[in-house]
Scaffold this motif. Structure first.
Motif, PDB file in Angstrom:
ATOM      1  N   GLY A 156     -25.062   6.093   4.927  1.00  0.00           N
ATOM      2  CA  GLY A 156     -25.317   4.730   5.374  1.00  0.00           C
ATOM      3  C   GLY A 156     -24.469   3.661   4.732  1.00  0.00           C
ATOM      4  O   GLY A 156     -24.653   2.468   5.017  1.00  0.00           O
ATOM      5  N   ALA A 157     -23.547   4.043   3.860  1.00  0.00           N
ATOM      6  CA  ALA A 157     -22.666   3.052   3.243  1.00  0.00           C
ATOM      7  C   ALA A 157     -21.616   2.585   4.238  1.00  0.00           C
ATOM      8  O   ALA A 157     -21.328   3.260   5.234  1.00  0.00           O
ATOM      9  CB  ALA A 157     -21.995   3.638   2.016  1.00  0.00           C
ATOM     10  N   LYS A 158     -21.036   1.438   3.977  1.00  0.00           N
ATOM     11  CA  LYS A 158     -19.918   0.946   4.771  1.00  0.00           C
ATOM     12  C   LYS A 158     -18.611   1.397   4.125  1.00  0.00           C
ATOM     13  O   LYS A 158     -18.505   1.485   2.901  1.00  0.00           O
ATOM     14  CB  LYS A 158     -19.953  -0.576   4.876  1.00  0.00           C
ATOM     15  N   ALA A 159     -17.633   1.676   4.962  1.00  0.00           N
ATOM     16  CA  ALA A 159     -16.355   2.214   4.492  1.00  0.00           C
ATOM     17  C   ALA A 159     -15.341   1.091   4.357  1.00  0.00           C
ATOM     18  O   ALA A 159     -15.049   0.378   5.321  1.00  0.00           O
ATOM     19  CB  ALA A 159     -15.839   3.272   5.456  1.00  0.00           C
ATOM     20  N   SER A 160     -14.809   0.960   3.148  1.00  0.00           N
ATOM     21  CA  SER A 160     -13.754  -0.015   2.896  1.00  0.00           C
ATOM     22  C   SER A 160     -12.490   0.716   2.478  1.00  0.00           C
ATOM     23  O   SER A 160     -12.534   1.880   2.070  1.00  0.00           O
ATOM     24  CB  SER A 160     -14.186  -0.995   1.793  1.00  0.00           C
ATOM     25  N   LEU A 161     -11.366   0.018   2.591  1.00  0.00           N
ATOM     26  CA  LEU A 161     -10.079   0.587   2.195  1.00  0.00           C
ATOM     27  C   LEU A 161      -9.327  -0.471   1.399  1.00  0.00           C
ATOM     28  O   LEU A 161      -9.191  -1.616   1.856  1.00  0.00           O
ATOM     29  CB  LEU A 161      -9.268   0.996   3.428  1.00  0.00           C
ATOM     30  N   GLU A 162      -8.849  -0.089   0.239  1.00  0.00           N
ATOM     31  CA  GLU A 162      -8.064  -0.997  -0.593  1.00  0.00           C
ATOM     32  C   GLU A 162      -6.606  -0.962  -0.130  1.00  0.00           C
ATOM     33  O   GLU A 162      -5.997   0.100  -0.088  1.00  0.00           O
ATOM     34  CB  GLU A 162      -8.175  -0.564  -2.057  1.00  0.00           C
ATOM     35  N   LEU A 163      -6.066  -2.126   0.188  1.00  0.00           N
ATOM     36  CA  LEU A 163      -4.668  -2.228   0.603  1.00  0.00           C
ATOM     37  C   LEU A 163      -3.850  -2.750  -0.573  1.00  0.00           C
ATOM     38  O   LEU A 163      -4.199  -3.763  -1.187  1.00  0.00           O
ATOM     39  CB  LEU A 163      -4.525  -3.168   1.803  1.00  0.00           C
ATOM     40  N   ILE A 164      -2.736  -2.064  -0.852  1.00  0.00           N
ATOM     41  CA  ILE A 164      -2.006  -2.370  -2.077  1.00  0.00           C
ATOM     42  C   ILE A 164      -0.498  -2.255  -1.879  1.00  0.00           C
ATOM     43  O   ILE A 164      -0.032  -1.437  -1.081  1.00  0.00           O
ATOM     44  CB  ILE A 164      -2.468  -1.425  -3.229  1.00  0.00           C
ATOM     45  N   HIS A 165       0.215  -3.089  -2.589  1.00  0.00           N
ATOM     46  CA  HIS A 165       1.669  -2.954  -2.725  1.00  0.00           C
ATOM     47  C   HIS A 165       1.967  -3.138  -4.204  1.00  0.00           C
ATOM     48  O   HIS A 165       1.605  -4.145  -4.805  1.00  0.00           O
ATOM     49  CB  HIS A 165       2.405  -4.003  -1.901  1.00  0.00           C
ATOM     50  N   SER A 166       2.660  -2.169  -4.799  1.00  0.00           N
ATOM     51  CA  SER A 166       2.846  -2.163  -6.246  1.00  0.00           C
ATOM     52  C   SER A 166       3.965  -3.070  -6.729  1.00  0.00           C
ATOM     53  O   SER A 166       4.143  -3.248  -7.940  1.00  0.00           O
ATOM     54  CB  SER A 166       3.098  -0.727  -6.723  1.00  0.00           C
ATOM     55  N   GLY A 167       4.747  -3.608  -5.786  1.00  0.00           N
ATOM     56  CA  GLY A 167       5.772  -4.572  -6.179  1.00  0.00           C
ATOM     57  C   GLY A 167       6.740  -4.018  -7.203  1.00  0.00           C
ATOM     58  O   GLY A 167       7.292  -2.925  -7.047  1.00  0.00           O
ATOM     59  N   GLN A 168       6.957  -4.762  -8.270  1.00  0.00           N
ATOM     60  CA  GLN A 168       7.961  -4.358  -9.257  1.00  0.00           C
ATOM     61  C   GLN A 168       7.585  -3.092 -10.009  1.00  0.00           C
ATOM     62  O   GLN A 168       8.428  -2.501 -10.680  1.00  0.00           O
ATOM     63  CB  GLN A 168       8.206  -5.498 -10.247  1.00  0.00           C
ATOM     64  N   TYR A 169       6.348  -2.657  -9.908  1.00  0.00           N
ATOM     65  CA  TYR A 169       5.915  -1.451 -10.615  1.00  0.00           C
ATOM     66  C   TYR A 169       5.923  -0.202  -9.735  1.00  0.00           C
ATOM     67  O   TYR A 169       5.486   0.869 -10.164  1.00  0.00           O
ATOM     68  CB  TYR A 169       4.511  -1.644 -11.175  1.00  0.00           C
ATOM     69  N   ALA A 170       6.382  -0.303  -8.509  1.00  0.00           N
ATOM     70  CA  ALA A 170       6.347   0.837  -7.589  1.00  0.00           C
ATOM     71  C   ALA A 170       7.203   1.988  -8.105  1.00  0.00           C
ATOM     72  O   ALA A 170       8.223   1.795  -8.771  1.00  0.00           O
ATOM     73  CB  ALA A 170       6.839   0.406  -6.220  1.00  0.00           C
ATOM     74  N   ARG A 171       6.766   3.206  -7.772  1.00  0.00           N
ATOM     75  CA  ARG A 171       7.565   4.398  -8.052  1.00  0.00           C
ATOM     76  C   ARG A 171       8.593   4.549  -6.935  1.00  0.00           C
ATOM     77  O   ARG A 171       8.210   4.668  -5.766  1.00  0.00           O
ATOM     78  CB  ARG A 171       6.685   5.642  -8.111  1.00  0.00           C
ATOM     79  N   VAL A 172       9.849   4.510  -7.287  1.00  0.00           N
ATOM     80  CA  VAL A 172      10.892   4.517  -6.264  1.00  0.00           C
ATOM     81  C   VAL A 172      12.017   5.468  -6.657  1.00  0.00           C
ATOM     82  O   VAL A 172      12.155   5.833  -7.829  1.00  0.00           O
ATOM     83  CB  VAL A 172      11.472   3.098  -6.066  1.00  0.00           C
ATOM     84  N   ASP A 173      12.816   5.846  -5.672  1.00  0.00           N
ATOM     85  CA  ASP A 173      14.004   6.652  -5.967  1.00  0.00           C
ATOM     86  C   ASP A 173      15.281   5.837  -5.788  1.00  0.00           C
ATOM     87  O   ASP A 173      16.381   6.356  -5.922  1.00  0.00           O
ATOM     88  CB  ASP A 173      14.042   7.927  -5.112  1.00  0.00           C
ATOM     89  N   ASP A 174      15.131   4.546  -5.455  1.00  0.00           N
ATOM     90  CA  ASP A 174      16.308   3.672  -5.398  1.00  0.00           C
ATOM     91  C   ASP A 174      16.019   2.375  -6.162  1.00  0.00           C
ATOM     92  O   ASP A 174      16.400   2.234  -7.307  1.00  0.00           O
ATOM     93  CB  ASP A 174      16.739   3.408  -3.953  1.00  0.00           C
ATOM     94  N   TYR A 175      15.320   1.445  -5.551  1.00  0.00           N
ATOM     95  CA  TYR A 175      15.009   0.204  -6.248  1.00  0.00           C
ATOM     96  C   TYR A 175      13.628  -0.294  -5.822  1.00  0.00           C
ATOM     97  O   TYR A 175      13.147   0.005  -4.732  1.00  0.00           O
ATOM     98  CB  TYR A 175      16.058  -0.879  -5.967  1.00  0.00           C
ATOM     99  N   ALA A 176      13.014  -1.049  -6.699  1.00  0.00           N
ATOM    100  CA  ALA A 176      11.737  -1.684  -6.393  1.00  0.00           C
ATOM    101  C   ALA A 176      11.991  -3.138  -5.997  1.00  0.00           C
ATOM    102  O   ALA A 176      13.104  -3.665  -6.149  1.00  0.00           O
ATOM    103  CB  ALA A 176      10.813  -1.615  -7.597  1.00  0.00           C
ATOM    104  N   ILE A 177      10.942  -3.797  -5.485  1.00  0.00           N
ATOM    105  CA  ILE A 177      11.054  -5.208  -5.116  1.00  0.00           C
ATOM    106  C   ILE A 177       9.949  -6.013  -5.791  1.00  0.00           C
ATOM    107  O   ILE A 177       8.869  -5.495  -6.074  1.00  0.00           O
ATOM    108  CB  ILE A 177      10.994  -5.414  -3.586  1.00  0.00           C
ATOM    109  N   GLY A 178      10.253  -7.261  -6.067  1.00  0.00           N
ATOM    110  CA  GLY A 178       9.297  -8.129  -6.722  1.00  0.00           C
ATOM    111  C   GLY A 178       9.744  -9.568  -6.623  1.00  0.00           C
ATOM    112  O   GLY A 178      10.689  -9.885  -5.886  1.00  0.00           O
TER     113      GLY A 178
END
Length: 626
Positions: free
Chosen positions: A82-104
């Motif tokens: 009976g719970a309601k379903a939520s979803l967390e939306l996220i962008h890690s910005g400068q801390y993202a795991r990347v194989d080229d470059y991150a953005i911030g």
């Protein structure tokens, strides 16, 4: 009902929430989904397919073709009870795991060598549209609401906070400029999902790091975007930054409910419902927040890792049966660098294949004798009794608790003390036969004719061979709590482990001048990373608390302590000397219980001195497999 406000339904738009409890994304959500929370935040979703993930560069986008079925299953799992379903939306910005470059917000090179590129307006447009697309996909997939993660130093927070945003163009500098991109994201999300879908936003009221955003600016931002939101979720601290992280997931060095007054101030200024997260430990605390009008929802993270059925037990008025969270941080991978992630009080966490929700009864009932009534012994006793065994617990002291008994005397150990009380209540409600004031000997145990013996006798304090250690003004760390009136003004505490450091803080709070002497180069080496960061912050607040590392204590005199540091001999005055020099096992005593029956086990500190998590896990597994 014992907690009527906590379980009072509330409607937001076209959705009715059964109660005011939100399960945060911390840890898996399967157990929490049937545990009684009103909202289950079913983990996170990276809003962009690239450069958004905080875990790995190639993390799949959860709404793509081959991921959508698993994503839909999150909704099904959340809805089970009976719970309601939520979803967390996220962008890690400068801390993202990347194989080229991150953005911030700004150009920089991270400590790991990764290049971060300052976002231009085209990037902002693309990313804002990604947030909108992901929110719409969540709505279409059956989620009841989404939570926009604008807290803890992720991308939107990086633009909002002057700690990160050093831009000199129209997206940096003034408050009005710093909010432009975060506001763009919210506007795009609302435009995409329409007015009938619930949009929540989590934000840090304070990042609690010098140079970061001020609460007045956070409050003003919430007021500006309120018309596009349906709820706001008040947190604090930062994630990747350790100094801020210990305020995001508050440790034992912070009071309970630290973010509530911020939430109350937000609630005074907005018309939308307000949720608050952060060290809300008990149903009584949660009830008080709602009853006093300081927030409309409470969000629980670690308490629902410790006991996913916290809400159900609270609803039934069985709060004494809720397993208390210790705020030890071991459930958080950062704390242990992923080496020993677990829950100190819930052995099922991270080991769902080994620990069932309900224990089956044993095929053959046995008589089990458990020696020692500390956390390991009590946990083993409860599990063995649940499996249908006849359990006799022998404790030489006059009360149960073992080393946890000392938690009663120290403010920092309130959560540990609550766990001890929980275990004792469960023992008293069980069929375990407890024999207090009974010293176990081989003869006593043999006379009970057991089928299995579990040795949980704990450990004893180690007294180092220091000249003068036997003098009257020398105390063991565990003796101090009940003899505080005997402690002098100038105290030298030998041993800088977690016990010594916590005691040092307690003594300093009592107005004592305390010097902690540690032979190594690190305080609280036995603690995890986040514990040590929070410990350091707590110690820094005590002006009469001092530390000396890399020292060798040579002698304790009537008036002080003689020690060697940096090749020279020194003396420091002391009215009282306290030993916090570790614990040792008692193999001679342990060995006397072997040979009575083949099934003989050693658990907890009797095996090797360490922490509650090890004691709980060993007690559980040994008893489960008898």
């Amino acid at each position: 009902m014992k907690f009527p406000n906590l379980f009072k339904p509330i409607r937001i738009k076209n959705v009715m929430f059964n109660n005011r409890i939100i399960a945060t994304p911390a840890g898996p959500y399967n157990d929490k989904a049937i545990g009684g929370a009103g909202v289950i935040i079913t983990g996170s979703a990276n809003v962009s397919r690239k450069r958004a993930s905080y875990s790995r560069p190639d993390e799949p986008y959860i709404f793509d073709k081959y991921q959508i079925e698993a994503t839909r299953n999150r909704v099904v799992i959340a809805h089970q009870a009976g719970a309601k379903a939520s979803l967390e939306l996220i962008h890690s910005g400068q801390y993202a795991r990347v194989d080229d470059y991150a953005i911030g917000p700004v150009d920089l090179v991270r400590a790991d060598g990764t290049i971060v590129k300052a976002m231009d307006e085209q990037m902002m447009e693309e990313v804002a549209n990604d947030w909108a697309e992901t929110a719409l996909r969540a709505k279409e997939t059956g989620f009841d609401l989404v939570m926009l993660h604008f807290a803890h130093g992720w991308l939107p927070a990086e633009f909002l906070s002057p700690l990160f945003n050093k831009r000199t163009d129209e997206y940096g500098g003034s408050f009005e400029n710093r909010i432009k991109f975060p506001k763009m994201i919210i506007d795009r999300v609302r435009q995409a999902v329409g007015n009938d879908f619930i949009v929540d936003m989590r934000i840090s009221a304070s990042e609690i790091v010098n140079g970061s955003i001020e609460f007045k600016d956070v409050l003003e931002f919430i007021k500006i975007v309120e018309d596009k939101l349906d709820m706001v979720h008040i947190s604090a601290g930062l994630d990747i930054n350790y100094e801020g992280n210990v305020h995001m997931a508050p440790t034992i060095f912070k009071e309970h409910m630290p973010n509530v007054e911020w939430a109350a101030e937000v609630k005074r200024h907005v018309k939308i419902p307000v949720a608050v997260v952060g060290a809300i430990m008990s149903p009584a605390e949660a009830e008080s927040i709602i009853a006093e009008g300081k927030a409309d929802f409470v969000a629980l993270g670690r308490p629902l890792i410790a006991d996913p059925f916290w809400p159900q037990k609270a609803k039934e008025g069985r709060d004494e049966d809720i397993v208390p969270c210790l705020r030890c941080q071991y459930c958080y991978h950062i704390s242990t660098e992923r080496k020993n992630v677990g829950c100190s009080v819930n052995p099922r966490y991270m080991r769902y294949d080994l620990v069932p929700l309900q224990l089956p009864k044993s095929d053959k009932a046995k008589k089990v004798v458990i020696i020692g009534g500390g956390p390991a012994g009590m946990k083993a006793a409860l599990v063995a009794e649940e499996r249908g065994h006849e359990v006799i617990l022998l404790e030489k002291g006059n009360s149960l608790g073992g080393a946890l008994r000392y938690a009663e005397y120290e403010e920092l150990k309130i959560d540990l003390y609550n766990y001890m009380k929980y275990l004792i209540v469960q023992i008293n409600k069980s069929k375990v036969e407890v024999r207090l004031g009974t010293e176990a000997t081989r003869e006593v145990v043999e006379g009970l004719q057991p089928d299995a013996i579990i040795i949980a006798i704990g450990a004893y304090p180690f007294t180092p061979p220091i000249k003068g250690v036997q003098q009257d003004h020398v105390y063991g760390a565990l003796d101090v709590y009940t003899r505080m009136e005997e402690i002098g003004q100038d105290v030298v505490l030998i041993g800088g482990g977690s016990t010594g450091c916590e005691l040092g803080i307690e003594l300093a709070r009592h107005g004592k001048n305390v010097t902690i002497m540690e032979s190594g180069n690190l305080l609280a080496k036995n603690g995890n990373i986040l514990y040590r960061v929070a410990l350091g912050q707590a110690m820094d607040k005590q002006p009469t608390l001092h530390t000396k590392l890399n020292v060798k204590v040579q002698e304790i005199t009537a008036n002080g302590v003689v020690f060697e540091a940096e090749g020279a001999q020194h003396i420091i005055p002391a009215d009282t000397v306290i030993l916090s020099t570790g614990m040792r096992t008692n193999p001679q005593l342990i060995d006397t219980f072997y040979g009575i029956v083949p099934d003989t086990f050693v658990i907890g500190d009797a095996n090797k001195p360490r922490n509650v998590m090890d004691a709980t896990r060993e007690g559980y597994f040994i008893a489960k497999n008898l």
